[in-house]
Write a protein that holds these residues in place. Structure first.
Motif, PDB file in Angstrom:
ATOM      1  N   GLU A   1       0.871  -1.172   0.000  1.00  0.00           N
ATOM      2  CA  GLU A   1       0.000   0.000   0.000  1.00  0.00           C
ATOM      3  C   GLU A   1       0.906   1.220   0.000  1.00  0.00           C
ATOM      4  O   GLU A   1       1.699   1.401   0.909  1.00  0.00           O
ATOM      5  CB  GLU A   1      -0.908  -0.015   1.227  1.00  0.00           C
ATOM      6  CG  GLU A   1      -1.791  -1.247   1.292  1.00  0.00           C
ATOM      7  CD  GLU A   1      -2.361  -1.518   2.672  1.00  0.00           C
ATOM      8  OE1 GLU A   1      -2.119  -0.712   3.599  1.00  0.00           O
ATOM      9  OE2 GLU A   1      -3.042  -2.544   2.824  1.00  0.00           O
TER      10      GLU A   1
ATOM     11  N   GLN B   1      -1.527  12.880  -2.620  1.00  0.00           N
ATOM     12  CA  GLN B   1      -2.913  12.471  -2.867  1.00  0.00           C
ATOM     13  C   GLN B   1      -3.014  11.137  -3.615  1.00  0.00           C
ATOM     14  O   GLN B   1      -4.112  10.643  -3.841  1.00  0.00           O
ATOM     15  CB  GLN B   1      -3.640  13.566  -3.663  1.00  0.00           C
ATOM     16  CG  GLN B   1      -3.722  14.895  -2.948  1.00  0.00           C
ATOM     17  CD  GLN B   1      -4.544  14.790  -1.659  1.00  0.00           C
ATOM     18  OE1 GLN B   1      -5.586  14.169  -1.625  1.00  0.00           O
ATOM     19  NE2 GLN B   1      -4.025  15.387  -0.596  1.00  0.00           N
TER      20      GLN B   1
ATOM     21  N   ASN C   1      -2.821   7.214  -4.033  1.00  0.00           N
ATOM     22  CA  ASN C   1      -2.852   5.947  -3.313  1.00  0.00           C
ATOM     23  C   ASN C   1      -2.779   4.826  -4.327  1.00  0.00           C
ATOM     24  O   ASN C   1      -3.554   4.789  -5.286  1.00  0.00           O
ATOM     25  CB  ASN C   1      -4.135   5.803  -2.496  1.00  0.00           C
ATOM     26  CG  ASN C   1      -4.235   6.845  -1.422  1.00  0.00           C
ATOM     27  OD1 ASN C   1      -3.272   7.162  -0.757  1.00  0.00           O
ATOM     28  ND2 ASN C   1      -5.417   7.400  -1.268  1.00  0.00           N
TER      29      ASN C   1
ATOM     30  N   ASN D   1       1.352   5.444  -0.438  1.00  0.00           N
ATOM     31  CA  ASN D   1       0.722   6.760  -0.393  1.00  0.00           C
ATOM     32  C   ASN D   1       1.788   7.826  -0.599  1.00  0.00           C
ATOM     33  O   ASN D   1       2.761   7.876   0.137  1.00  0.00           O
ATOM     34  CB  ASN D   1       0.042   6.996   0.956  1.00  0.00           C
ATOM     35  CG  ASN D   1      -1.047   5.986   1.232  1.00  0.00           C
ATOM     36  OD1 ASN D   1      -1.909   5.776   0.406  1.00  0.00           O
ATOM     37  ND2 ASN D   1      -0.987   5.358   2.391  1.00  0.00           N
TER      38      ASN D   1
END
Length: 193
Positions: A178, A183, A185, A180
């Motif tokens: 995951e 903004q 993702n 980030n």
């Protein structure tokens, strides 16, 4: 034969070497927890990989990008356009798009166009950038059940980026990433090396 001291030492050395080699290829020794360094090693060394990429929220229903990466070549399909396969050669800057229902092929030359990202290469660069940043730190997240699989997690971050890697605790192979950055993702899952 085993009465000679030198023979006994040689046999012990062979046995220890075999055990160490076995542990190297099997993964983590039983009862140990993988480290962040062990978990990122397959990413940093991968020559080939297969994975799914979701940009944005996983539950938003957006398209899933399925990539098969081999060096600078990518075979890419999109979940919302299952009959179209793109063969991308980043080295030569060319794409071959195959459409199965119409049996059409389109050749695209990327010269002068924005580059197409190779997610695995981009991920390597982000990890290297994280590690070089003075505020870099890794947080152990412990074990969690994700999609029916027991995984161990690590979160690596600095003020501009954050990566959470979930790995198999037995093999230390990443299973889910995951990422980030601001903004943006990105979720990378179903990873195979």
């Amino acid at each position: 034969i085993m009465k000679n001291r030198i023979t006994k030492l040689a046999a012990a050395a062979v046995l220890v070497t075999a055990v160490l080699i076995g542990l190297h290829f099997v993964g983590n020794p039983i009862g140990t927890t993988p480290t962040f360094a062990q978990v990122i090693q397959p990413i940093l060394n991968a020559q080939t990989a297969i994975f799914d990429i979701i940009v944005g929220e996983e539950d938003a229903g957006g398209p899933v990008i399925h990539d098969m990466v081999m060096g600078s070549r990518i075979r890419r399909t999109l979940s919302n356009v299952p009959d179209v396969v793109s063969i991308i050669d980043l080295g030569s800057g060319k794409i071959l798009v195959l459409t199965s229902p119409t049996k059409e092929a389109v050749y695209i030359d990327l010269k002068g166009l924005p580059s197409i990202p190779n997610y695995m290469e981009r991920l390597r660069n982000v990890i290297a950038g994280l590690q070089e940043h003075p505020q870099f730190k890794v947080e152990k997240l412990g074990e969690r059940d994700i999609a029916g699989q027991r995984l161990i997690g690590f979160r690596a971050k600095h003020p501009r980026a954050e990566i959470t890697i979930w790995a198999d605790p037995e093999t230390a192979l990443p299973v889910r990433i995951e990422q980030n950055e601001g903004q943006m993702n990105v979720i990378c899952k179903n990873i195979q090396f």
